[in-house]
Design an enzyme around this catalytic site. Structure first.
Site, PDB file in Angstrom:
ATOM      1  CE  LYS A 185      -8.680  -4.651   3.140  1.00 44.37           C
ATOM      2  NZ  LYS A 185      -7.489  -3.560   2.775  1.00 44.37           N
ATOM      3  CD  GLU A 191      -2.923 -18.111  -2.793  1.00 45.73           C
ATOM      4  OE1 GLU A 191      -3.888 -17.631  -2.801  1.00 45.73           O
ATOM      5  OE2 GLU A 191      -1.768 -17.533  -3.339  1.00 45.73           O
ATOM      6  N   GLY A 245      -3.516  -5.171   4.170  1.00 42.95           N
ATOM      7  CA  GLY A 245      -3.354  -6.324   4.624  1.00 42.95           C
ATOM      8  C   GLY A 245      -1.970  -6.355   5.498  1.00 42.95           C
ATOM      9  NE  ARG A 246       2.105  -3.425   1.393  1.00 42.56           N
ATOM     10  CZ  ARG A 246       1.323  -3.372   0.353  1.00 42.56           C
ATOM     11  NH1 ARG A 246       0.542  -4.377   0.237  1.00 42.56           N
ATOM     12  NH2 ARG A 246       1.255  -2.324  -0.351  1.00 42.56           N
ATOM     13  CD  GLU A 331       1.682  -7.506  -1.284  1.00 39.71           C
ATOM     14  OE1 GLU A 331       1.141  -7.255  -0.095  1.00 39.71           O
ATOM     15  OE2 GLU A 331       1.612  -8.664  -1.680  1.00 39.71           O
ATOM     16  CG  HIS A 362      27.953 -20.679  10.365  1.00 37.50           C
ATOM     17  ND1 HIS A 362      29.147 -20.956  10.463  1.00 37.50           N
ATOM     18  CD2 HIS A 362      27.374 -20.102  11.425  1.00 37.50           C
ATOM     19  CE1 HIS A 362      29.718 -20.720  11.803  1.00 37.50           C
ATOM     20  NE2 HIS A 362      28.577 -20.269  12.319  1.00 37.50           N
ATOM     21  CE  LYS A 472      -3.820 -11.963  -5.439  1.00 32.29           C
ATOM     22  NZ  LYS A 472      -4.565 -10.850  -4.760  1.00 32.29           N
TER      23      LYS A 472
HETATM   24  O1  F6P Z   1      -0.381 -11.012  -1.983  1.00 26.24           O
HETATM   25  C1  F6P Z   1      -1.477  -9.923  -2.215  1.00 26.24           C
HETATM   26  C2  F6P Z   1      -2.392  -9.763  -1.053  1.00 26.24           C
HETATM   27  O2  F6P Z   1      -3.403  -9.064  -1.436  1.00 26.24           O
HETATM   28  C3  F6P Z   1      -1.628  -9.190   0.119  1.00 26.24           C
HETATM   29  O3  F6P Z   1      -1.625  -7.919  -0.088  1.00 26.24           O
HETATM   30  C4  F6P Z   1      -2.637  -9.586   1.013  1.00 26.24           C
HETATM   31  O4  F6P Z   1      -1.919  -9.365   2.723  1.00 26.24           O
HETATM   32  C5  F6P Z   1      -2.720 -10.946   0.961  1.00 26.24           C
HETATM   33  O5  F6P Z   1      -3.074 -10.995  -0.567  1.00 26.24           O
HETATM   34  C6  F6P Z   1      -3.964 -11.741   1.421  1.00 26.24           C
HETATM   35  O6  F6P Z   1      -5.129 -11.076   0.989  1.00 26.24           O
HETATM   36  P1  F6P Z   1      -6.561 -11.389   1.834  1.00 26.24           P
HETATM   37  O7  F6P Z   1      -6.226 -11.040   3.581  1.00 26.24           O
HETATM   38  O8  F6P Z   1      -7.712 -10.438   1.215  1.00 26.24           O
HETATM   39  O9  F6P Z   1      -6.726 -12.955   1.637  1.00 26.24           O
END
Ligand code: F6P
Length: 507
Positions: A185, A191, A245-246, A331, A362, A472
């Site tokens: 987003k 990452e 995002g979630r 979250e 198990h 972060k």
């Molecule tokens: O973990 C934090 C977060 O902002 C989540 O809320 C989100 O889903 C994820 O990182 C990824 O964010 P982006 O879609 O901006 O890469």
């Protein structure tokens, strides 16, 4: 909320239930298991094996009214800025409407066209690069709907910045026949950008830098950043700041899912979500599955004081569902301040964990049955499997039903305390006919609205996640130090600094 008469009535009522065993609640009421259930569109919620009575549910409904749940639901559905700390709507329900806003419809059409081409044999494999909500929902749903997928296409998910994940996900793939979809987003997530950069080099090595562009698509609310990365505008899909995002599975973040199962099945997921959306918006609390699930969650968390709950799908296809709900719930609800900035006065989000049955039996069910902590469980099962080995499925479901029964009723053994099962351990069962795209959509929306119900009672904002920011920032500082582009921070604590020093000396 804790100082309202509704909250206090629940507190007193809970005390009156102290020492009342589920065996008594069922023993004195032969229809309990038929009454304390709710159903919509083939999805059944049985909450009878919780430590509650019909009076509890009335008191919880009064609490929901006192919290203004109906009004809050209308505000969310109306696109009002319910995400107050970021001053924007959380309008994911608009994505699932049969007639979504025109910009959403245009994006779905663009996705369907792109998915049709991707499914036409042009690509052998598709790799979704994203993390958190840009990974978990689509990864979970793609695995869940494997029985509905185009088996010729290998759709994989790359999230972790750990290079081992890149190696694992790209293992055996032909770079010349691989499409990468970068889902972010913000298009700033370290990452995702690190993985995307490595993927770009991996493709360039094989097909040449000039052909790289055609191997990438982006899903983002920052299209300029995607273009700076080298992704064409025609292969860039919009996300909107009014979808968190979630909560974004039904947006273009679900492009890899659409490619895996096709636009029609993707539409069925949306239809299942929409059904639950409308049900949540209109059904009375006593018949309202998301509200009931949330209110029972409040009852267990705040009045019994249980700090965790487990989500246990008896479905290998839903193996990633607990991880997905973990992000959605933790979250959203892991907050210590209310929406107005005042400290939270009641316990908020519980710890969520789980894995599919029967594997969990198990591993950790020993603690569920005989441990000193009580862990409420949410079981998810299906009447029909997506495979032909009925004998497997009967055994699987026999285990789900037996676990819920054993947790509730136990089996005292006066002769041997080690073999004694105390019972009185709460669980809820969600039972659907079959895991289809529509059912999956129902389940996702059900949990989204469960989380909203609870957040409304707690007075917290479930749509921000400031708690992830500090880590972060600190990681960026430390990464500069590890790359030796920044000097050690003299203000840093001695533990972190000596670990950095040791890492640098030993790597
Ligand atoms: O973990 C934090 C977060 O902002 C989540 O809320 C989100 O889903 C994820 O990182 C990824 O964010 P982006 O879609 O901006 O890469």
């Amino acid at each position: 909320m804790h100082d309202t008469v509704e909250w206090q009535a629940l507190g007193a009522h809970r005390e009156a239930l102290d020492g009342v065993h589920l065996r008594e609640l069922f023993g004195g009421d032969s229809n309990r298991g038929e009454r304390l259930v709710a159903e919509t569109d083939g999805l059944l919620l049985d909450y009878s094996k919780n430590r509650l009575t019909e009076e509890t549910m009335e008191l919880l409904a009064a609490l929901a009214d006192r919290a203004g749940l109906r009004h809050r639901v209308e505000a969310m559905f109306g696109g009002e800025p319910v995400n107050t700390t970021e001053n924007r709507p959380a309008w994911h329900v608009a994505l699932r409407q049969p007639n979504p806003p025109p910009e959403v419809r245009a994006e779905f059409d663009h996705m369907a066209e792109f998915a049709a081409e991707a499914r036409s044999g042009r690509w052998q494999s598709v790799v979704n690069i994203g993390i958190g909500g840009s990974d978990l929902g689509p990864a979970m749903a793609t695995a869940a709907l494997g029985a509905f997928a185009d088996t010729d296409l290998d759709v994989r998910f790359l999230s972790n910045i750990d290079g081992a994940h890149f190696r694992e996900v790209t293992q055996g793939l032909d770079p010349a026949r691989t499409l990468f979809i970068v889902v972010s987003k913000t298009f700033t997530t370290t990452e995702t950008l690190t993985n995307a950069t490595t993927a770009r080099a991996w493709v360039a090595d094989a097909v040449g830098a000039e052909a790289v562009g055609s191997h990438f698509a982006a899903v983002t609310a920052s299209p300029n950043k995607a273009q700076d990365f080298g992704i064409d505008a025609e292969s860039t899909f919009a996300m909107w700041d009014w979808v968190g995002g979630r909560y974004s599975l039904a947006s273009a973040a679900g492009l890899s899912l659409m490619i895996a199962v096709g636009p029609d099945a993707f539409d069925d997921v949306l239809a299942g979500m929409h059904h639950i959306d409308e049900h949540y918006r209109t059904a009375p609390w006593a018949e309202n599955l998301p509200a009931l699930l949330g209110l029972v969650g409040i009852w267990n968390r705040n009045f019994w004081g249980w700090p965790t709950y487990a989500v246990l799908p008896y479905s290998q296809e839903l193996a990633l569902f607990p991880a997905c709900i973990q992000q959605l719930d933790m979250e959203s609800s892991g907050k210590s301040v209310q929406a107005d900035g005042a400290p939270a006065v009641t316990a908020t989000g519980p710890v969520v964990w789980g894995q599919p049955g029967t594997n969990g039996q198990h591993a950790f069910h020993q603690l569920l049955h005989q441990g000193t902590d009580i862990v409420p469980v949410e079981f998810i099962g299906f009447c029909r499997p997506n495979y032909s080995h009925i004998e497997h499925h009967d055994q699987l479901m026999a285990n789900l039903l037996a676990q819920a029964e054993a947790l509730a009723f136990g089996a005292p053994d006066a002769g041997d305390p080690h073999r004694s099962f105390p019972g009185n351990r709460p669980s809820t069962v969600l039972l659907a006919d079959q895991l289809t795209p529509r059912t999956l959509g129902q389940l996702v929306a059900l949990y989204e609205h469960k989380v909203f119900t609870q957040a409304t009672v707690w007075g917290i904002n479930p749509f921000d996640q400031w708690g992830v920011e500090l880590g972060k920032t600190l990681a960026t500082d430390i990464a500069a130090e590890l790359a030796r582009t920044a000097d050690p921070n003299p203000a840093r604590d001695s533990s972190t600094q000596s670990l950095i020093n040791r890492f640098l000396a030993h790597r």
